[in-house]
Design a protein around this motif. Structure first.
Motif, short mmCIF file in Angstrom:
data_model
loop_
_atom_site.label_atom_id
_atom_site.label_comp_id
_atom_site.label_asym_id
_atom_site.label_seq_id
_atom_site.Cartn_x
_atom_site.Cartn_y
_atom_site.Cartn_z
N MET A 1 -13.16 -1.28 21.26
CA MET A 1 -13.62 -2.51 20.61
C MET A 1 -12.47 -3.52 20.61
N THR A 2 -12.75 -4.75 20.99
CA THR A 2 -11.72 -5.78 20.94
C THR A 2 -11.93 -6.63 19.69
N HIS A 3 -10.84 -7.20 19.23
CA HIS A 3 -10.89 -8.01 18.02
C HIS A 3 -10.37 -9.41 18.35
N PRO A 4 -10.79 -10.41 17.60
CA PRO A 4 -10.18 -11.74 17.76
C PRO A 4 -8.68 -11.64 17.52
N ALA A 5 -7.93 -12.48 18.21
CA ALA A 5 -6.47 -12.41 18.11
C ALA A 5 -6.00 -12.58 16.68
N SER A 6 -6.78 -13.28 15.87
CA SER A 6 -6.34 -13.57 14.51
C SER A 6 -6.81 -12.53 13.49
N ALA A 7 -7.57 -11.50 13.92
CA ALA A 7 -8.14 -10.53 12.99
C ALA A 7 -7.04 -9.71 12.33
N THR A 8 -7.09 -9.63 11.01
CA THR A 8 -6.12 -8.82 10.26
C THR A 8 -6.84 -8.04 9.18
N LEU A 9 -6.19 -6.98 8.72
CA LEU A 9 -6.70 -6.17 7.62
C LEU A 9 -5.53 -5.88 6.69
N PRO A 10 -5.79 -5.75 5.37
CA PRO A 10 -4.69 -5.58 4.42
C PRO A 10 -4.01 -4.23 4.52
N LEU A 11 -2.73 -4.22 4.14
CA LEU A 11 -1.95 -3.00 4.09
C LEU A 11 -2.44 -2.07 2.99
N LEU A 12 -2.95 -2.64 1.91
CA LEU A 12 -3.38 -1.87 0.74
C LEU A 12 -4.80 -2.25 0.35
N ALA A 13 -5.52 -1.25 -0.19
CA ALA A 13 -6.85 -1.52 -0.74
C ALA A 13 -6.78 -1.84 -2.22
N HIS A 14 -5.64 -1.59 -2.86
CA HIS A 14 -5.48 -1.84 -4.29
C HIS A 14 -5.58 -3.33 -4.57
N THR A 15 -6.29 -3.68 -5.64
CA THR A 15 -6.54 -5.09 -5.92
C THR A 15 -5.74 -5.63 -7.10
N LYS A 16 -5.05 -4.77 -7.85
CA LYS A 16 -4.30 -5.22 -9.01
C LYS A 16 -2.83 -4.84 -8.87
N PRO A 17 -1.91 -5.73 -9.26
CA PRO A 17 -0.48 -5.43 -9.11
C PRO A 17 -0.01 -4.27 -9.97
N ASP A 18 -0.74 -3.95 -11.05
CA ASP A 18 -0.32 -2.83 -11.89
C ASP A 18 -1.05 -1.54 -11.54
N ALA A 19 -1.83 -1.56 -10.47
CA ALA A 19 -2.48 -0.32 -10.01
C ALA A 19 -1.41 0.66 -9.53
N VAL A 20 -1.66 1.96 -9.72
CA VAL A 20 -0.69 2.98 -9.33
C VAL A 20 -0.89 3.34 -7.87
N VAL A 21 0.18 3.25 -7.09
CA VAL A 21 0.12 3.59 -5.67
C VAL A 21 0.85 4.90 -5.38
N ALA A 22 1.67 5.37 -6.31
CA ALA A 22 2.40 6.63 -6.11
C ALA A 22 2.82 7.21 -7.45
N TRP A 23 3.01 8.53 -7.46
CA TRP A 23 3.61 9.23 -8.60
C TRP A 23 4.87 9.91 -8.12
#
Length: 450
Positions: A1-23
């Motif tokens: 599958m090819t994507h438009p040159a400008s297509a991007t996806l986020p590094l993280l799915a977390h939506t809040k800055p205080d969400a826990v990403v690691a312990w």
């Protein structure tokens, strides 16, 4: 599958800055802190475009991966870090440097040491980095027929789709969870299921890598529920036989080798949760799952399909952008289901009778008193024109005659090992696999008799 040159996806799915990403051992790490660590490391990385990330701490590895992505560098994920492998990596990518969190790292590459910062400045605006879907994230290496590592590029878009299909199948969509992995993040399975799965599904990572049963119990106790144990048949079998009291998990994930149904049932009872196996390979990534305690059939991941042509099975669709031939003996049973009968390379033919090393290993390890064991075909596999199989076994309470008699009740006499070698332990690597060279060395060291 090819994507438009400008297509991007986020590094993280977390939506809040205080969400826990690691312990970590000192507590939780928020998204805000993680992004600060990523920005700080990304700004300090050397100019080289390829990174061998050997950080043992899973959180540091993850920060290193993210910093590499932000800096548009490519991670190299070989199966080993032997001097010969490192030399071959240098030939493949002369600008490779090593990112390490060990002061004693002896890898012969320019080294950049991961240094902890007591306080990480938050990135401006706290924005989650966006990654181009066509950006090469990593080269994962398999051993070619000549022993030279063969690179397989992994790009961001297909990886994101792969992880989304995994999260959906494991029931981890829209819920918090923490991943505890006994496998290293540098291995494709650990890379997908202990790092990317958390980043791209809003979960959290346990920074350690427990190995012994007591360490696994401690890691489960250290993080909140729901918690997911990501492991291998070797680690899980060891955990079950140790009799260690283990806090309940909410899900167990296993890969790298097939589990027996009986072992899956016992593990579900001990850990008080479902166990899901993942089937895949370096070339395709994760391909199918099954709940082994209930069925032998594998179900393809969302969007994937199998096609059989001239006896060969090809996977395509979903995150597999190019039809890829699978190196296993597969029997399709429905549109999205199949049975797995072992690897094509594991087939053994002795005097016209066929079996597989996987089947023989299952029978060997099912004998009461066998702690661990493995068949293999030695390099000098024929004696007087007759193929001979070798087996190495850890069975402290059994003698040779008793073990061979038990095997005779399970396998054809043609597949009895000659020689049968007793050992104190098998030379398994970090993912529970047995490198061929290590088995050969064990055979040369310990010998054995028929």
């Amino acid at each position: 599958m090819t994507h438009p040159a400008s297509a991007t996806l986020p590094l993280l799915a977390h939506t809040k800055p205080d969400a826990v990403v690691a312990w970590r051992h000192d507590g939780p790490v928020t998204v805000e802190r993680f992004l600060g660590d990523v920005e700080r490391l990304a700004s300090s990385l050397p100019a080289g475009g390829h990174v061998l990330n050997v950080c043992a701490d899973r959180y540091r590895f993850t920060v290193g991966l993210a910093a590499t992505l932000v800096g548009r560098k490519i991670s190299l994920l070989p199966s080993t870090h032997t001097p010969e492998t490192v030399r071959q990596l240098q030939m493949f990518a002369p600008d490779t440097f090593c990112l390490t969190d060990s002061p004693a790292c002896d890898i012969d590459l320019p080294q950049h040491h991961f240094i902890e910062s007591p306080v990480a400045a938050s990135p401006e605006g706290g924005a989650v980095p966006m990654i181009d879907v066509d950006q090469v994230v990593a080269y994962v290496f398999t051993s070619g027929s000549t022993g030279t590592p063969m690179p397989h590029p992994k790009t961001w878009g297909p990886l994101v789709r792969n992880i989304a299909a995994e999260a959906d199948r494991l029931g981890l969509v829209d819920k918090p969870f923490t991943l505890i992995g006994t496998v290293p993040p540098q291995h494709m399975y650990g890379f997908e299921s202990t790092v990317l799965l958390a980043l791209l599904s809003g979960g959290a990572i346990w920074s350690g890598r427990p190995f012994y049963p007591a360490d696994i119990a401690d890691a489960l106790a250290a993080v909140p529920r729901p918690r997911v144990l990501v492991s291998t048949p070797f680690h899980l079998r060891t955990l079950l036989s140790a009799g260690t009291e283990v806090p309940p998990a909410d899900l167990v994930v296993s890969a790298t080798a097939p589990l027996s149904g009986n072992l899956a049932v016992a593990l579900e009872a001990q850990l008080q949760c479902p166990l899901i196996e993942i089937y895949g390979c370096t070339e395709t990534g994760q391909t199918a799952t099954r709940r082994t305690a209930e069925t032998a059939e594998w179900q393809l991941m969302r969007g994937l399909a199998l096609t059989v042509e001239d006896g060969k099975v090809w996977a395509h669709g979903g995150h597999v952008e190019t039809p890829t031939m699978l190196s296993d003996i597969i029997e399709p049973t429905a549109d999205d289901r199949f049975l797995l009968h072992g690897r094509s390379a594991d087939l053994v033919n002795i005097a016209g009778k066929r079996s597989s090393l996987g089947y023989l290993n299952h029978q060997l390890n099912a004998i009461p008193g066998v702690v661990d064991g493995s068949y293999f075909m030695p390099e000098d596999e024929q004696t007087d024109g007759v193929t001979r199989l070798t087996a190495v076994v850890v069975a402290p309470g059994l003698d040779r005659a008793t073990l061979l008699q038990a095997l005779r009740e399970r396998v054809d006499p043609l597949f009895l090992p000659r020689p049968l070698i007793f050992a104190d332990a098998l030379p398994r690597n970090a993912t529970g696999k047995l490198p061929r060279a290590a088995l050969e060395e064990l055979r040369r060291t310990l010998g054995g008799s028929e």
